[in-house]
Write an enzyme that holds these catalytic residues in place. Structure first.
Site, PDB file in Angstrom:
ATOM      1  N   HIS A 143      -0.151 -27.597  11.822  1.00 42.94           N
ATOM      2  CA  HIS A 143       1.149 -28.262  11.844  1.00 42.94           C
ATOM      3  C   HIS A 143       1.101 -29.649  12.505  1.00 42.94           C
ATOM      4  O   HIS A 143       1.588 -30.623  11.951  1.00 42.94           O
ATOM      5  CB  HIS A 143       2.185 -27.404  12.573  1.00 42.94           C
ATOM      6  CG  HIS A 143       2.257 -25.989  12.069  1.00 42.94           C
ATOM      7  ND1 HIS A 143       2.129 -25.675  10.739  1.00 42.94           N
ATOM      8  CD2 HIS A 143       2.441 -24.809  12.703  1.00 42.94           C
ATOM      9  CE1 HIS A 143       2.235 -24.353  10.585  1.00 42.94           C
ATOM     10  NE2 HIS A 143       2.425 -23.808  11.773  1.00 42.94           N
ATOM     11  N   LYS A 165       9.517 -28.572   5.703  1.00 46.26           N
ATOM     12  CA  LYS A 165      10.715 -28.921   6.486  1.00 46.26           C
ATOM     13  C   LYS A 165      11.280 -30.246   5.989  1.00 46.26           C
ATOM     14  O   LYS A 165      10.547 -31.200   5.761  1.00 46.26           O
ATOM     15  CB  LYS A 165      10.376 -29.005   7.977  1.00 46.26           C
ATOM     16  CG  LYS A 165      10.016 -27.648   8.589  1.00 46.26           C
ATOM     17  CD  LYS A 165       9.784 -27.768  10.085  1.00 46.26           C
ATOM     18  CE  LYS A 165       9.121 -26.523  10.653  1.00 46.26           C
ATOM     19  NZ  LYS A 165      10.050 -25.514  11.155  1.00 46.26           N
ATOM     20  N   LYS A 211       3.888 -22.472  23.935  1.00 43.41           N
ATOM     21  CA  LYS A 211       4.819 -21.338  23.915  1.00 43.41           C
ATOM     22  C   LYS A 211       5.533 -21.265  25.261  1.00 43.41           C
ATOM     23  O   LYS A 211       5.011 -21.734  26.270  1.00 43.41           O
ATOM     24  CB  LYS A 211       4.063 -20.022  23.719  1.00 43.41           C
ATOM     25  CG  LYS A 211       3.071 -20.010  22.570  1.00 43.41           C
ATOM     26  CD  LYS A 211       3.723 -19.667  21.247  1.00 43.41           C
ATOM     27  CE  LYS A 211       2.701 -19.506  20.143  1.00 43.41           C
ATOM     28  NZ  LYS A 211       3.037 -20.246  18.916  1.00 43.41           N
ATOM     29  N   HIS A 246       3.785 -24.486   6.540  1.00 46.33           N
ATOM     30  CA  HIS A 246       5.241 -24.486   6.322  1.00 46.33           C
ATOM     31  C   HIS A 246       5.913 -25.718   6.921  1.00 46.33           C
ATOM     32  O   HIS A 246       7.032 -26.056   6.539  1.00 46.33           O
ATOM     33  CB  HIS A 246       5.882 -23.172   6.779  1.00 46.33           C
ATOM     34  CG  HIS A 246       6.067 -23.041   8.252  1.00 46.33           C
ATOM     35  ND1 HIS A 246       5.058 -22.672   9.095  1.00 46.33           N
ATOM     36  CD2 HIS A 246       7.147 -23.238   9.039  1.00 46.33           C
ATOM     37  CE1 HIS A 246       5.509 -22.642  10.335  1.00 46.33           C
ATOM     38  NE2 HIS A 246       6.776 -22.980  10.331  1.00 46.33           N
ATOM     39  N   ASP A 266      -4.074  -0.254  -3.443  1.00 43.31           N
ATOM     40  CA  ASP A 266      -5.000  -0.487  -2.346  1.00 43.31           C
ATOM     41  C   ASP A 266      -5.695  -1.811  -2.675  1.00 43.31           C
ATOM     42  O   ASP A 266      -6.497  -1.882  -3.597  1.00 43.31           O
ATOM     43  CB  ASP A 266      -5.987   0.679  -2.275  1.00 43.31           C
ATOM     44  CG  ASP A 266      -7.035   0.453  -1.201  1.00 43.31           C
ATOM     45  OD1 ASP A 266      -7.016  -0.628  -0.567  1.00 43.31           O
ATOM     46  OD2 ASP A 266      -7.874   1.351  -1.004  1.00 43.31           O
ATOM     47  N   LYS A 313      13.359 -24.742  22.104  1.00 40.23           N
ATOM     48  CA  LYS A 313      12.670 -24.971  20.835  1.00 40.23           C
ATOM     49  C   LYS A 313      13.002 -26.377  20.394  1.00 40.23           C
ATOM     50  O   LYS A 313      14.158 -26.700  20.109  1.00 40.23           O
ATOM     51  CB  LYS A 313      13.140 -23.971  19.784  1.00 40.23           C
ATOM     52  CG  LYS A 313      12.410 -24.115  18.456  1.00 40.23           C
ATOM     53  CD  LYS A 313      12.779 -22.958  17.516  1.00 40.23           C
ATOM     54  CE  LYS A 313      12.189 -23.149  16.131  1.00 40.23           C
ATOM     55  NZ  LYS A 313      10.781 -22.751  16.060  1.00 40.23           N
ATOM     56  N   ARG A 319       0.796  -1.235   0.000  1.00 44.59           N
ATOM     57  CA  ARG A 319       0.000   0.000   0.000  1.00 44.59           C
ATOM     58  C   ARG A 319       0.824   1.278   0.000  1.00 44.59           C
ATOM     59  O   ARG A 319       0.294   2.350  -0.177  1.00 44.59           O
ATOM     60  CB  ARG A 319      -0.803   0.090   1.297  1.00 44.59           C
ATOM     61  CG  ARG A 319      -1.920  -0.834   1.431  1.00 44.59           C
ATOM     62  CD  ARG A 319      -2.335  -0.850   2.896  1.00 44.59           C
ATOM     63  NE  ARG A 319      -2.592  -2.218   3.304  1.00 44.59           N
ATOM     64  CZ  ARG A 319      -3.801  -2.773   3.255  1.00 44.59           C
ATOM     65  NH1 ARG A 319      -4.825  -2.083   2.877  1.00 44.59           N
ATOM     66  NH2 ARG A 319      -3.958  -4.026   3.600  1.00 44.59           N
TER      67      ARG A 319
HETATM   68  C1  BG6 Z   1       3.416 -20.522  12.955  1.00 46.25           C
HETATM   69  C2  BG6 Z   1       2.648 -20.062  14.168  1.00 46.25           C
HETATM   70  O1  BG6 Z   1       2.553 -21.134  12.032  1.00 46.25           O
HETATM   71  O2  BG6 Z   1       4.409 -21.469  13.354  1.00 46.25           O
HETATM   72  C3  BG6 Z   1       3.587 -19.476  15.196  1.00 46.25           C
HETATM   73  O3  BG6 Z   1       1.675 -19.107  13.792  1.00 46.25           O
HETATM   74  C4  BG6 Z   1       4.694 -20.444  15.514  1.00 46.25           C
HETATM   75  O4  BG6 Z   1       2.895 -19.126  16.375  1.00 46.25           O
HETATM   76  C5  BG6 Z   1       5.364 -20.961  14.235  1.00 46.25           C
HETATM   77  O5  BG6 Z   1       5.643 -19.790  16.348  1.00 46.25           O
HETATM   78  C6  BG6 Z   1       6.364 -22.066  14.540  1.00 46.25           C
HETATM   79  O6  BG6 Z   1       7.079 -22.397  13.381  1.00 46.25           O
HETATM   80  P1  BG6 Z   1       8.540 -23.022  13.464  1.00 46.25           P
HETATM   81  O7  BG6 Z   1       8.912 -23.308  12.048  1.00 46.25           O
HETATM   82  O8  BG6 Z   1       9.408 -21.997  14.117  1.00 46.25           O
HETATM   83  O9  BG6 Z   1       8.417 -24.260  14.309  1.00 46.25           O
END
Ligand code: BG6
Length: 491
Positions: free
Chosen positions: A239, A181, A339, A177, A91, A344, A48
């Site tokens: 996921h 992976k 979270k 996504h 827009d 991780k 935009r």
């Molecule tokens: C996203 C979520 O789809 O995936 C996020 O909206 C999350 O909240 C993320 O943190 C995690 O992805 P990854 O690839 O870091 O495990």
């Protein structure tokens, strides 16, 4: 090679947004650097804001500097990449201005167009309609959309209808996504290329399956969005259920997109329905309170920026579920994701059954089962836990468990592990849909999640608290120990 026939006109809506900067530019750049973007591929950024082409390229370059390792920023490659871009101010919600996209296309050759919608789902319908009305599309144009697609079955249907009014399903690419992976795709190779696993992959040989997707981060300035969603919608609906599908599906007849997706849909349809008595016992919702991350104190969910103090939204969910079919009857699937957990870590553990008759030290009995550990992140790899004799004269026939280990970093030392978006973008450009989610998958996943969300809403219970930096509410540990099992820990 991979590149042949992949030249596209790539149009990115939301070109100045967070996803574009953090994920899409770095991924497109890496593809370009690796020689996987056709020389003729052109990119059009649409947003935009008033900017000229050079101003826009400056923003893309800044995003690369921030999100690509400096060792991978090659001057010539960056220059070539930036030169592919044109900018278009628009827009999104009004038809005026879409002519510019058609003109940009006509000025070039007749490559297929890929439209990437890195914007809110509320805009998908408008954008698709205006693109069509302006004559920018043809019968090869593809559209790529991001989650969340709606927040329940009904609203996802509306979003899908709006896209579907313009694009046929065969040209809609819904991103999850996790499917990009490397290790997730490896599940398909592992299961269907290895007879060893092929023959063992059922309730005769597997006692239970465990999936953990733990995140260290909190809400990261997204409180408004997240509070409407919660961890079930944000992570499980997409996921985690995709992981369940890849673990549980029957072998597809071939690797065609629909052959794979047909099998995944069967799994989603067979997911164990939620019943009232499961709620307290087999499903645990949690919300983090203040605690620590990396040794520093961090606020609780209700004290995050933009938070209100009332919310019952979950930032953690653990559940015991299953797939009610011939292959998986009686095999629990324990899922958990949250979270502000200590690290991780995403991993899947397949727990095999014990031998029918046990002849070793009775104290070691609990050890005696094979486990297949599939690590998605941080270090991607696959390990098969086997039992051997502990070495040493004084050990007798004591058992020791140890991994047969495939660590991708050391097994393929030269290859960089590509980000999920690199793989996904490449597949879109090739016109391959097998890593994308079909409409009926989204809908069956919602149907199952909706039934749980409805039950939660009826009860309106506060989630259980857990301190940031812990592994979630105590109840999530009890949920698995009540079955005489525990969440897998590395050793
Ligand atoms: C996203 C979520 O789809 O995936 C996020 O909206 C999350 O909240 C993320 O943190 C995690 O992805 P990854 O690839 O870091 O495990």
């Amino acid at each position: 090679s991979d590149v042949i026939g992949t030249a596209v006109d790539f149009v990115l809506f939301g070109a100045l947004g967070d996803l574009s900067q953090r994920k899409l530019y770095p991924a497109l750049y890496q593809l370009d650097r690796e020689g996987l973007l056709d020389d003729d591929t052109r990119l059009l950024g649409v947003a935009r804001y008033e900017l000229d082409d050079d101003g826009f390229r400056g923003k893309v370059e800044a995003a690369l500097k921030q999100h690509v390792k400096s060792a991978e920023l090659d001057r010539a490659a960056v220059k070539r990449f930036l030169a592919r871009f044109t900018y278009c101010r628009l827009d999104f919600s009004t038809p005026e201005g879409y002519q510019a996209i058609r003109d940009w296309r006509q000025a070039g050759s007749v490559r297929p167009m890929v439209v990437y919608l890195a914007v809110g789902a509320n805009l998908y319908g408008d954008i698709c309609r205006h693109l069509e009305a302006s004559g920018s599309l043809d019968e090869r144009s593809r559209v790529v959309v991001e989650k969340p697609i709606g927040h329940d079955l009904v609203s996802s249907g509306e979003v899908n209808d709006a896209i579907g009014a313009v694009f046929p399903e065969s040209r809609i690419y819904r991103i999850d996504h996790y499917l990009g992976k490397e290790t997730v795709q490896n599940l398909i190779a592992l299961r269907f290329a290895n007879p060893l696993f092929g023959t063992q992959w059922n309730q005769n040989h597997i006692s239970h399956v465990e999936i953990t997707v733990a995140e260290k981060v909190g809400i990261e300035g997204r409180w408004g969005y997240f509070d409407q969603a919660g961890q079930l919608r944000d992570m499980v609906q997409n996921h985690l259920l995709q992981l369940v599908c890849l673990i549980a599906m029957d072998p597809p007849a071939n690797l065609d997109a629909d052959a794979i997706r047909d099998e995944k849909v069967k799994v989603l349809k067979a997911l164990k329905p939620f019943t009232d008595d499961m709620l307290g016992r087999d499903v645990v919702r949690g919300q983090y309170i203040a605690g620590t991350a990396d040794g520093a104190s961090v606020p609780g969910y209700l004290e995050e920026e933009g938070a209100n103090t009332e919310s019952h939204t979950e930032t953690f969910v653990a559940m015991k579920t299953g797939v009610a079919n011939w292959r998986w009857a009686g095999v629990p699937f324990y899922l958990r994701t949250g979270k502000r957990l200590p690290e991780k870590l995403s991993q899947i553990i397949i727990h095999f059954r014990q031998q029918p008759h046990y002849i070793f030290d009775p104290d070691q009995r609990a050890l005696a089962a094979n486990k297949l550990v599939i690590r998605l992140q941080p270090e991607e790899g696959i390990a098969l836990e086997v039992l051997t004799k502990d070495s040493g004269l004084d050990k007798g026939m004591r058992l020791r468990r140890g991994p047969l280990h495939l660590d991708f970093n050391s097994a393929f030392p030269k290859s960089r592990i590509p980000d999920a978006y690199e793989r996904l973008l490449l597949e879109v450009m090739k016109g391959q849909q097998y890593l994308f989610v079909r409409r009926d998958e989204v809908e069956h996943a919602w149907r199952w999640c909706d039934s749980l969300i409805d039950a939660w809403q009826d009860r309106d219970e506060a989630p259980r608290r857990y301190p940031a930096g812990s592994w979630g509410p105590v109840a999530s540990i009890a949920m698995i120990t009540q079955d005489g099992r525990s969440w897998y820990e590395d050793y």
